[in-house]
Design a protein around this motif. Structure first.
Motif, mmCIF file in Angstrom:
data_model
loop_
_atom_site.group_PDB
_atom_site.id
_atom_site.type_symbol
_atom_site.label_atom_id
_atom_site.label_comp_id
_atom_site.label_asym_id
_atom_site.label_seq_id
_atom_site.Cartn_x
_atom_site.Cartn_y
_atom_site.Cartn_z
ATOM 1 N N GLN A 77 1.895 -14.906 34.981
ATOM 2 C CA GLN A 77 1.972 -14.547 33.568
ATOM 3 C C GLN A 77 2.475 -15.768 32.823
ATOM 4 O O GLN A 77 3.544 -16.306 33.135
ATOM 5 N N LEU A 78 1.722 -16.241 31.845
ATOM 6 C CA LEU A 78 2.079 -17.450 31.111
ATOM 7 C C LEU A 78 2.921 -17.081 29.892
ATOM 8 O O LEU A 78 2.576 -16.182 29.135
ATOM 9 N N ASP A 79 4.021 -17.803 29.710
ATOM 10 C CA ASP A 79 4.975 -17.468 28.662
ATOM 11 C C ASP A 79 5.413 -18.753 27.954
ATOM 12 O O ASP A 79 6.084 -19.600 28.559
ATOM 13 N N PRO A 80 5.085 -18.926 26.674
ATOM 14 C CA PRO A 80 5.501 -20.139 25.958
ATOM 15 C C PRO A 80 7.016 -20.271 25.816
ATOM 16 O O PRO A 80 7.513 -21.380 25.559
ATOM 17 N N ALA A 81 7.757 -19.187 26.012
ATOM 18 C CA ALA A 81 9.222 -19.271 25.960
ATOM 19 C C ALA A 81 9.788 -20.085 27.122
ATOM 20 O O ALA A 81 10.958 -20.476 27.093
ATOM 21 N N LEU A 82 8.965 -20.356 28.127
ATOM 22 C CA LEU A 82 9.403 -21.138 29.283
ATOM 23 C C LEU A 82 9.022 -22.618 29.169
ATOM 24 O O LEU A 82 9.161 -23.376 30.123
ATOM 25 N N ARG A 83 8.567 -23.032 27.997
ATOM 26 C CA ARG A 83 8.206 -24.437 27.807
ATOM 27 C C ARG A 83 9.419 -25.357 27.891
ATOM 28 O O ARG A 83 10.562 -24.930 27.734
ATOM 29 N N GLU A 84 9.129 -26.633 28.079
ATOM 30 C CA GLU A 84 10.163 -27.665 28.070
ATOM 31 C C GLU A 84 10.797 -27.753 26.681
ATOM 32 O O GLU A 84 10.265 -27.215 25.698
ATOM 33 N N VAL A 85 11.926 -28.449 26.582
ATOM 34 C CA VAL A 85 12.567 -28.692 25.299
ATOM 35 C C VAL A 85 11.566 -29.354 24.347
ATOM 36 O O VAL A 85 10.773 -30.204 24.752
ATOM 37 N N HIS A 86 11.597 -28.929 23.092
ATOM 38 C CA HIS A 86 10.784 -29.616 22.086
ATOM 39 C C HIS A 86 11.563 -30.852 21.648
ATOM 40 O O HIS A 86 12.627 -30.748 21.042
ATOM 41 N N ALA A 87 11.010 -32.023 21.944
ATOM 42 C CA ALA A 87 11.747 -33.270 21.738
ATOM 43 C C ALA A 87 11.275 -34.062 20.526
ATOM 44 O O ALA A 87 11.522 -35.268 20.436
ATOM 45 N N GLY A 88 10.615 -33.407 19.599
ATOM 46 C CA GLY A 88 10.304 -34.044 18.331
ATOM 47 C C GLY A 88 9.675 -35.413 18.460
ATOM 48 O O GLY A 88 8.684 -35.612 19.173
ATOM 49 N N ALA A 89 10.271 -36.387 17.790
ATOM 50 C CA ALA A 89 9.720 -37.742 17.728
ATOM 51 C C ALA A 89 9.795 -38.476 19.064
ATOM 52 O O ALA A 89 9.155 -39.522 19.228
ATOM 53 N N TRP A 90 10.558 -37.958 20.019
ATOM 54 C CA TRP A 90 10.659 -38.619 21.320
ATOM 55 C C TRP A 90 9.467 -38.329 22.228
ATOM 56 O O TRP A 90 9.236 -39.046 23.200
ATOM 57 N N GLN A 91 8.734 -37.297 21.916
ATOM 58 C CA GLN A 91 7.672 -36.866 22.822
ATOM 59 C C GLN A 91 6.580 -37.926 22.950
ATOM 60 O O GLN A 91 6.067 -38.428 21.948
ATOM 61 N N GLY A 92 6.250 -38.259 24.192
ATOM 62 C CA GLY A 92 5.226 -39.243 24.475
ATOM 63 C C GLY A 92 5.722 -40.668 24.574
ATOM 64 O O GLY A 92 4.975 -41.557 24.982
ATOM 65 N N LEU A 93 6.996 -40.893 24.235
ATOM 66 C CA LEU A 93 7.538 -42.250 24.273
ATOM 67 C C LEU A 93 8.133 -42.577 25.637
ATOM 68 O O LEU A 93 8.625 -41.698 26.345
ATOM 69 N N LEU A 94 8.094 -43.872 25.968
ATOM 70 C CA LEU A 94 8.834 -44.347 27.140
ATOM 71 C C LEU A 94 10.321 -44.155 26.891
ATOM 72 O O LEU A 94 10.800 -44.259 25.751
ATOM 73 N N HIS A 95 11.060 -43.914 27.953
ATOM 74 C CA HIS A 95 12.498 -43.747 27.782
ATOM 75 C C HIS A 95 13.139 -45.022 27.245
ATOM 76 O O HIS A 95 14.108 -44.956 26.482
ATOM 77 N N SER A 96 12.577 -46.165 27.573
ATOM 78 C CA SER A 96 13.087 -47.431 27.024
ATOM 79 C C SER A 96 12.842 -47.516 25.523
ATOM 80 O O SER A 96 13.664 -48.076 24.771
ATOM 81 N N GLU A 97 11.735 -46.959 25.043
ATOM 82 C CA GLU A 97 11.443 -46.954 23.609
ATOM 83 C C GLU A 97 12.400 -46.038 22.857
ATOM 84 O O GLU A 97 12.827 -46.353 21.735
#
Length: 210
Positions: A77-97
């Motif tokens: 059963q797929l549940d969007p409440a189990l998604r990862e933290v929403h990280a706003g502007a950080w999403q997709g960036l390298l941790h160094s960035e």
């Protein structure tokens, strides 16, 4: 009705994990290594004879659950409440960035602070969201059954601490969930009890939270 055991299972490796990028709620698929990791994990978890299977609706978690479905016939059963933290502007960036552009905020996040990740979600908000979802699904499992939850590293750690009644200040006392690894919670007399943490098949990399 309520599950006696809950298995919190992190998804396998993705290209963003391999590149050290913060995924957040971006829909990044498993890579070849991740698919092999979840196949190995699923073979072990199938031996627990799970009663129910739920997953975040993001592809990497849904496909992780799919590896267990292939062995057990349990439809996740797929549940969007189990998604990862929403990280706003950080999403997709390298941790160094992220470190270069948000040094103080990211340092606080890495040290367990309850900051808005990239201007998005607070760790405390994520922990309540995911723990509530786990409890809701566990309540629908027959007494004595086992629920498997396929989700994400930070989301699972937040849920774990909340379900155990621990303050988020304990965040750094627990290592991050490794790719395709899991924790096992058993329902005790006074609440959930941690039985295993970061268990998993050999060869899975540690990965990074997010």
């Amino acid at each position: 009705m309520s599950a006696a055991t809950v298995v919190l299972w992190r998804h396998g490796r993705t290209p963003f994990n391999a590149e050290n990028r913060f995924q957040g709620q971006l829909d990044v698929p498993l890579d070849e290594v991740g698919r092999a990791q979840v196949a190995a994990s699923a073979a072990h978890l199938a031996g627990l004879a799970p009663s129910a299977l739920v997953a975040s609706d993001l592809t990497r978690a849904a496909d992780t659950a799919g590896a267990l479905e292939a062995l057990t016939g349990l439809r996740p059963q797929l549940d969007p409440a189990l998604r990862e933290v929403h990280a706003g502007a950080w999403q997709g960036l390298l941790h160094s960035e992220i470190t270069a552009s948000w040094p103080e905020e990211y340092a606080a996040w890495r040290h367990g602070g309850d900051v808005r990740a990239g201007g998005g979600e607070r760790r405390s908000e994520m922990a309540v969201r995911t723990a509530d979802a786990v409890e809701r699904h566990a309540a629908g499992v027959a007494d004595g059954g086992t629920l498997v939850v396929a989700s994400h590293g930070a989301a699972l750690k937040g849920a774990l601490l909340h379900l155990l009644g621990l303050d988020l200040g304990a965040w750094t006392a627990f290592a991050g969930f490794r790719n395709a690894h899991w924790a096992v919670l058993a329902r005790g007399r006074h609440g959930w009890v941690l039985g295993e943490y970061n268990a998993g098949p050999p060869g899975a990399g540690e990965g990074v939270e997010g």
